[in-house]
Design an enzyme around this catalytic site. Structure first.
Site, mmCIF file in Angstrom:
data_model
loop_
_atom_site.group_PDB
_atom_site.id
_atom_site.type_symbol
_atom_site.label_atom_id
_atom_site.label_comp_id
_atom_site.label_asym_id
_atom_site.label_seq_id
_atom_site.Cartn_x
_atom_site.Cartn_y
_atom_site.Cartn_z
ATOM 1 N N LYS A 261 0.811 -1.217 0.000
ATOM 2 C CA LYS A 261 0.000 0.000 0.000
ATOM 3 C C LYS A 261 0.844 1.267 0.000
ATOM 4 C CE LYS A 261 -4.425 -1.728 1.454
ATOM 5 N NZ LYS A 261 -5.502 -1.775 2.442
ATOM 6 N N LYS B 231 -7.874 -9.772 -7.709
ATOM 7 C CA LYS B 231 -8.950 -9.982 -6.740
ATOM 8 C C LYS B 231 -10.223 -9.262 -7.178
ATOM 9 C CE LYS B 231 -8.871 -10.031 -1.811
ATOM 10 N NZ LYS B 231 -8.280 -9.661 -0.541
ATOM 11 N N LYS C 159 -14.071 -3.712 -5.409
ATOM 12 C CA LYS C 159 -15.030 -2.626 -5.617
ATOM 13 C C LYS C 159 -14.416 -1.529 -6.470
ATOM 14 C CE LYS C 159 -13.449 -0.030 -1.693
ATOM 15 N NZ LYS C 159 -12.876 1.236 -2.044
#
Ligand code: TRP
Length: 334
Positions: free
Chosen positions: A110, A196, A199
């Protein structure tokens, strides 16, 4: 058995959220005392829009209840209403080591190349996660594979704290065990078997949303990426076929059976036969969830009442451990 787990409050809930976490939580309710929370404090570790965070917290609450989390049985709450999470994190910051956090793959992913610009919260994220579970003396923590490392860190922190500040016969913290679902722990994009389901994928065709109706679901499954081969009759035959493996994994998870059992039934068949079966299974299983979700997500008062009452119950369970932690560290509180 005390089960504790958290989920970040995102919007656009999809099948990956359901199969990856929520469904396992629902099943855990049969096995022990459960605390489930929205990790809204974790959500501020990355740039965010405050109004969206609030909306997503309620949206995720609606989804959890729609999927079968029973708020009268389980304790369902958001971290922000239980200040003991943040408090315990600070107390554990004295025990967590820079080196341990530096090794966390989620931090590395991240923060990327921009470590200097990443927030302190992103770096200490796993310490808050440790606090989340240690606060309640969790014995079991259902998580996806990607969170296993964070759970190991929680155990390391608990162990070191107990060693440094508690006597052997009266440890302050319980070492929690992760529970990682064997099948379909990772639901992948319908357009790319190596990514993956997410959203944030720009293509809505890549995921099945909890708000999707039957037509949308059938259409997305029909258009899902596959390869030209028929399905194998054994699991090893799915190696190197990520899209096929994903669809079979989804089928197995939704049907509550194993990949081998699904291949036993569909081995040798092409996707022309398998996809409609998968679509119908998804529609049947998701329809009642979809109904409840659409209804509950509009009821802000009901959602707030659920979270308020869950937080009240959580605070009561949190206080004894927090008190012990302060005392073990020699912090004087009058
Ligand atoms: N980090 C977890 C995730 O992104 C969410 C989470 C926060 C969590 N605190 C937790 C999971 C405590 C299990 C236990 O999925």
């Amino acid at each position: 058995m005390r089960v504790v787990s958290g989920i970040q409050p995102t919007g656009n809930l999809h099948l990956g959220n359901y199969l990856g976490a929520i469904r396992n939580w629902v099943a855990m309710q049969e096995q022990g005392e459960c605390l489930f929370f929205l990790a809204d404090l974790h959500a501020i570790s990355q740039p965010h829009v405050p109004t969206e965070l609030a909306a997503n917290t309620r949206e995720m609450t609606a989804a959890l209840v729609a999927c079968g989390i029973d708020p009268s049985r389980s304790i369902l709450f958001n971290q922000a209403q239980v200040p003991q999470h943040a408090e315990l994190q600070w107390l554990l910051n004295g025990t967590a080591r820079m080196g341990w956090l530096n090794r966390m793959t989620q931090w590395k992913d991240k923060a990327g190349k921009n470590r200097e610009g990443a927030s302190i919260a992103l770096f200490t994220y796993p310490v808050l996660q440790a606090a989340d579970v240690l606060l309640y003396q969790a014995t079991h923590v259902p998580v996806g594979e990607d969170q296993k490392q964070h759970l190991e860190l929680a155990r390391d922190i608990a162990q070191k704290f107990n060693n440094d500040f508690a006597s052997e016969d009266a440890p302050v913290f319980t070492l929690p065990d992760p529970i990682i679902p064997p099948e379909a722990a990772r639901i992948m994009s319908l357009r790319d078997g190596s990514a993956k389901m997410s959203k944030s994928d720009p293509s809505d065709m890549s995921r099945i949303n909890l708000t999707d109706d039957a037509d949308a679901i059938m259409n997305k499954v029909k258009k899902a990426k596959t390869d030209p081969e028929p399905l194998p009759s054994e699991k090893t035959g799915l190696e190197g076929r990520p899209e096929a493996a994903n669809l079979v994994g989804i089928y197995a998870a939704m049907a509550g059976t194993s990949v081998d059992a699904v291949l036993g039934e569909f081995g040798g068949e092409g996707f022309g036969k398998f996809k409609p079966a998968l679509g119908e299974l998804l529609v049947t299983k998701l329809a009642p969830i979809n109904d409840r979700f659409i209804h509950l997500r509009q009821d802000k008062d009901a959602l707030d009442a659920i979270l308020r009452s869950g937080a009240e119950r959580a605070r009561k369970l949190a206080v004894p451990t927090l008190d012990k932690t302060y005392a073990a560290l020699g912090l004087v509180r009058g």
